[in-house]
Design a protein around this motif. Sequence first.
Motif, PDB file in Angstrom:
ATOM      1  N   ASP A 161      -4.121   0.818  -2.005  1.00 37.18           N
ATOM      2  CA  ASP A 161      -3.760  -0.446  -1.363  1.00 37.18           C
ATOM      3  C   ASP A 161      -4.288  -1.568  -2.233  1.00 37.18           C
ATOM      4  O   ASP A 161      -4.836  -1.328  -3.313  1.00 37.18           O
ATOM      5  CB  ASP A 161      -4.340  -0.498   0.050  1.00 37.18           C
ATOM      6  N   ARG A 195     -15.014   1.328   2.392  1.00 36.90           N
ATOM      7  CA  ARG A 195     -13.782   1.874   2.955  1.00 36.90           C
ATOM      8  C   ARG A 195     -14.098   2.942   3.997  1.00 36.90           C
ATOM      9  O   ARG A 195     -13.556   2.934   5.106  1.00 36.90           O
ATOM     10  CB  ARG A 195     -12.911   2.463   1.843  1.00 36.90           C
ATOM     11  N   ILE A 248     -15.696  -7.406   4.290  1.00 36.26           N
ATOM     12  CA  ILE A 248     -15.081  -6.995   3.028  1.00 36.26           C
ATOM     13  C   ILE A 248     -15.022  -8.140   2.022  1.00 36.26           C
ATOM     14  O   ILE A 248     -15.439  -7.968   0.874  1.00 36.26           O
ATOM     15  CB  ILE A 248     -13.698  -6.377   3.303  1.00 36.26           C
ATOM     16  N   PHE A 281      -6.564  -5.106   4.209  1.00 30.43           N
ATOM     17  CA  PHE A 281      -7.351  -3.897   4.476  1.00 30.43           C
ATOM     18  C   PHE A 281      -7.564  -3.719   5.973  1.00 30.43           C
ATOM     19  O   PHE A 281      -7.332  -2.651   6.529  1.00 30.43           O
ATOM     20  CB  PHE A 281      -8.692  -3.994   3.757  1.00 30.43           C
ATOM     21  N   TYR A 303      -6.753  -3.369  -1.864  1.00 33.43           N
ATOM     22  CA  TYR A 303      -8.203  -3.222  -1.997  1.00 33.43           C
ATOM     23  C   TYR A 303      -8.545  -2.312  -3.174  1.00 33.43           C
ATOM     24  O   TYR A 303      -9.346  -2.657  -4.043  1.00 33.43           O
ATOM     25  CB  TYR A 303      -8.726  -2.645  -0.685  1.00 33.43           C
ATOM     26  N   THR A 312      -4.369  -2.569   7.647  1.00 31.08           N
ATOM     27  CA  THR A 312      -4.004  -1.169   7.432  1.00 31.08           C
ATOM     28  C   THR A 312      -4.918  -0.236   8.209  1.00 31.08           C
ATOM     29  O   THR A 312      -4.451   0.745   8.790  1.00 31.08           O
ATOM     30  CB  THR A 312      -4.075  -0.782   5.931  1.00 31.08           C
ATOM     31  N   THR A 347     -13.412   2.216   7.955  1.00 33.01           N
ATOM     32  CA  THR A 347     -12.403   3.054   8.600  1.00 33.01           C
ATOM     33  C   THR A 347     -13.036   3.853   9.739  1.00 33.01           C
ATOM     34  O   THR A 347     -12.482   4.015  10.817  1.00 33.01           O
ATOM     35  CB  THR A 347     -11.822   4.047   7.577  1.00 33.01           C
ATOM     36  N   PRO A 381       0.806  -1.218   0.000  1.00 34.25           N
ATOM     37  CA  PRO A 381       0.000   0.000   0.000  1.00 34.25           C
ATOM     38  C   PRO A 381       0.840   1.270   0.000  1.00 34.25           C
ATOM     39  O   PRO A 381       1.935   1.289   0.563  1.00 34.25           O
ATOM     40  CB  PRO A 381      -0.785  -0.113   1.306  1.00 34.25           C
TER      41      PRO A 381
END
Lengths: 529, 494
Positions: free
Chosen positions: B68, B254, B319, B482, B70, B485, B258, B58
């Motif tokens: 990244d 995302r 995901i 994902f 993803y 990160t 997040t 990423p």
Amino acid sequence: MIMFWLIAILLIGGLLAWLSGRWSNRLPRWISLLVLGCVFILSIGIWLNHSEQSVLHTDGNWWLEINWEWLPQWGINFHLALDGLSLLLIVLTLFLGLVSVLTSWTEIQYKVGFFHFNLLWILAGIMGVFLAMDLFLFYFFWEVMLIPMYFLIGIWGHEDRIYAAIKFFIFTQLSGLLMLLSILGLYFVHGRLTGIYTFDYNHLLNTMIAPGTSRWLMSGFLIAFLVKLPAVPFHTWLPDAHSEAPTAGSVILAGLLLKTGAYGLLRFVLPLFPQSAIDFAPLAMILGVVGILYGAKLAFAQTDMKRMVAYTSVSHMGFILLGVFAFNQLALQGVVLQIITHGISTGALFIIAGMMKERLHTRDMQQMGGLWENVPRLAGVSMLFAMASLGLPGLGNFIAEMLILFGAYLANKIVTIFATLGLIAATLYALWFIQQVFHGYKSREYKISDLNAREMIIMVAMIAVIVWLGVYPQPVLDTAKPVLQHIQEIVVPSQPAEIQIPAKFVEPMGLNDTGMQISQPDQRGGSNE
Amino acid sequence: MNSAAILVLMPLIILAGGIILLLLIIALQRSHLLSFIFSALVLVVGFCSLFFIVDLVPQVMTPMVIIDSYALFYIGLILAASLVIVLLSYDYLKQQEGEQEEYYLLVLMAALGSAVLVISQHFITLFLGLEILSVSLYVLISYLYRREQSIEAGVKYLVLAASSSAFLLFGMALIYNATGTMEFVPLSQRLAMPESGTLLVFAGIAMMLVGIGFKLAIVPFHMWTPDVYQGAPAPVTAFIASISKGGMFALILRFFITFDIYRFKHLLLIFTIIAIASMFFGNLLALRQQNVKRILAYSSIAHLGYLLVAFLAGGRYAIPAATFYLVAYFVTTIGAFGIITVLSGKEREAEDLLDYHGLYWRHPWLAAIFTTTLFSLSGIPLTAGFVGKFYVLVAGVNSSLWLLVVVLVINSAIGLYYYLRIVVAMFTPAAAESMEKQVMVINPAVSLLGGIVLAIMMLLLIGFGVYPFQLIEIIQSIGTSFDSTVRESINFIP
């Protein structure tokens, strides 16, 4: 490996039949016949090879097994396994498959190739259901067999075929998805307990589930199987699907598709959720009896021949529900026998209905009457299968239903007393059917031909089987016995306290001298008649 | 910004550069074939460039953009889907009057917009990508402006998209007011503190939801869907149904993961209601439609509802399940609209249910492909749609979202009814009068290119349905990277 080929040959044969349909109408029929014949001989071969061992295999081991990785991320394997129970059902599947091809020989003239493709793929799906020992794979086959069945009804069926096909599909799909939810629930419950996330039957078998969860999970499976069986509140798709399907479709529906429900109860519901199954047993038995009586009553009221036979199926399937939830050897053996004999006898009745329709262009029994002198052979055969359906001694259904009733009597007397009334009801509708169609006044004069050679072959084969099962069902019972004992052992682990049966009743039956069992029903049944 | 950072932007640079070059090419030499080949080439090169940069991710570049694995996966998906749509469009457009070259330009632009959505981690990039996508779509929808409903559809989309963008902007402004940041990660950290102005933030998120919901066409922001689907040219409809929604969905996955939406029970409740309503409305409204494009429009509303179940499930399955479902949905939807595309003629689209009567006997292969895609939409085994639905159910059951899962199951059964209606239509022999109509109107010669593309789509559908091993492997690795990160970024930045 051989089990993989059992299915693969059918799938490939289906494709060949479809392709060959481009050139000729005869070719697909011969291809299907040949393919089914080969696989049938193969399955008989397996049976003969293992018939010696089956007596030794009392611990419920598989006769044959393949286990390939499929989607390891989810713990899904391509796991097929065969034991006595599966084998019997597979032999039945292939036998009825052969019969279906033969009955469609002249009936189907439209898109013959695609018809046989669907036919063979249904059979392959059904075989997959009977062999799959991975729950994901089981669900996969469970759904796969529906699609060709849907086409079979939707394209080659009678007037209301679209309605019937869509109804059939939605009923089974919805119930199947609920089962999938239960499968997933079981998967996670097992995974969280043991850390092993797998869909494998053998692993899931010994999962300790909290009673509340277990009840919910079982209900998902139950709905799928009770809809397929069908048990009474869920039966409404069946008369439509049966009466609109082409003859081969009806034979497969009644003879095999319904049996996947019964098989599911035996293979999955009882062993996976023993305690919940015991809790559910009284209700299940009542449902069974309601099915027996209600189905019989409705069968008696029908004027459409195929609908009548369809409702007799509802009635006979009630016996299966009754027997499965009696949890003893007598009843379970009766269930297995009922699965087979009902497949044969009802299949034969549907074929007869199809033959009448082909000759008279109607299924309305009020239009018939006094046909005995026109078609004596057909009438005789119908008589025989009507007798089988009402449970005449000497024919397979009698033994099956007697075993179930004896077994059920040990488990629940009152319910069984009502169930016995079903035999009387069966006598009524079966005799009424013969009376309406073959005796009585002729409502009009028909010029129709009697059975030809091809039709005689079908009928003679089916008669031979039903008589064989009525006179000497021992090989079948022996083949299924180890599996059934194993299942019973899981549900009722030799502690009579678990079920409400006095110990003195259990023990003599628990000895399981099958020779004795057979002689008993014969004597008692004889005196009943 | 180092050289690796420039390198990972390669696919977007190729796409943007390709757009400018295509502009020049059109200015110099108008040729349908040339711009078709060029745009296809741009997409292929862009797609291939992904393989060179897959080891470099990423990379976080500026506060706005993150690339990244993803993002790369979704860019690949967008590019591949655009390529398929471009390939399907060629023969479709060839029979139309007017200029065809700009169509490809707009498709590339829209793809770029979606790709920007996928890589954004900042409200500004979000809005930028959204507008590039929307503006291209306004034009694409009414591209065949001589047709009856084309302008209507375009204007409807324009008005609604513009107003929903306004909502989105207002929502962003409110959130910025409350938290002082527009980046996803810091935003999430600010919100973790108890004193952050929750009311403003919730109002902001609710307003953003309007903009997002509009793009995804989930209930109650779904009104435009059937009209636009019907009025737009079939390949454009495929684009709206797949890439436009897919890009947006990738973004909200995302953003909200997040953001850790799972700690806000109110928001979850809103999403749950939206998901259930989308499933029921989509499926129930589709039942009585006679127009295949409208059926698919309503079905897409329901499918976004299913996707939301995966999203709501959270946990380690969210995901992967959503991504797999989107891949299956892309292949299926583009396949279904591809069938409509190749069957459509100059005058109108093959959109009436009557147009499909007897298709099985006229074009057995097309009918087989369409049947497969419809089975995939209804989630029947042997198709990718089944594995997708299975994955979503796994996610839902794992998080014990029983209500949503059961609603999903019931809706699958309802949905079956209208999918089967189309299948039945294909097997019903065409009536005499409708036969005449078909011969007159519908394109009798199916393009070879279209046929090949559709055959590939069907193979993909069945391939992912029977042996999705590799795909799941890839998607799971994306999911884990994902997750890690997100966790890192939240933990390490103070």
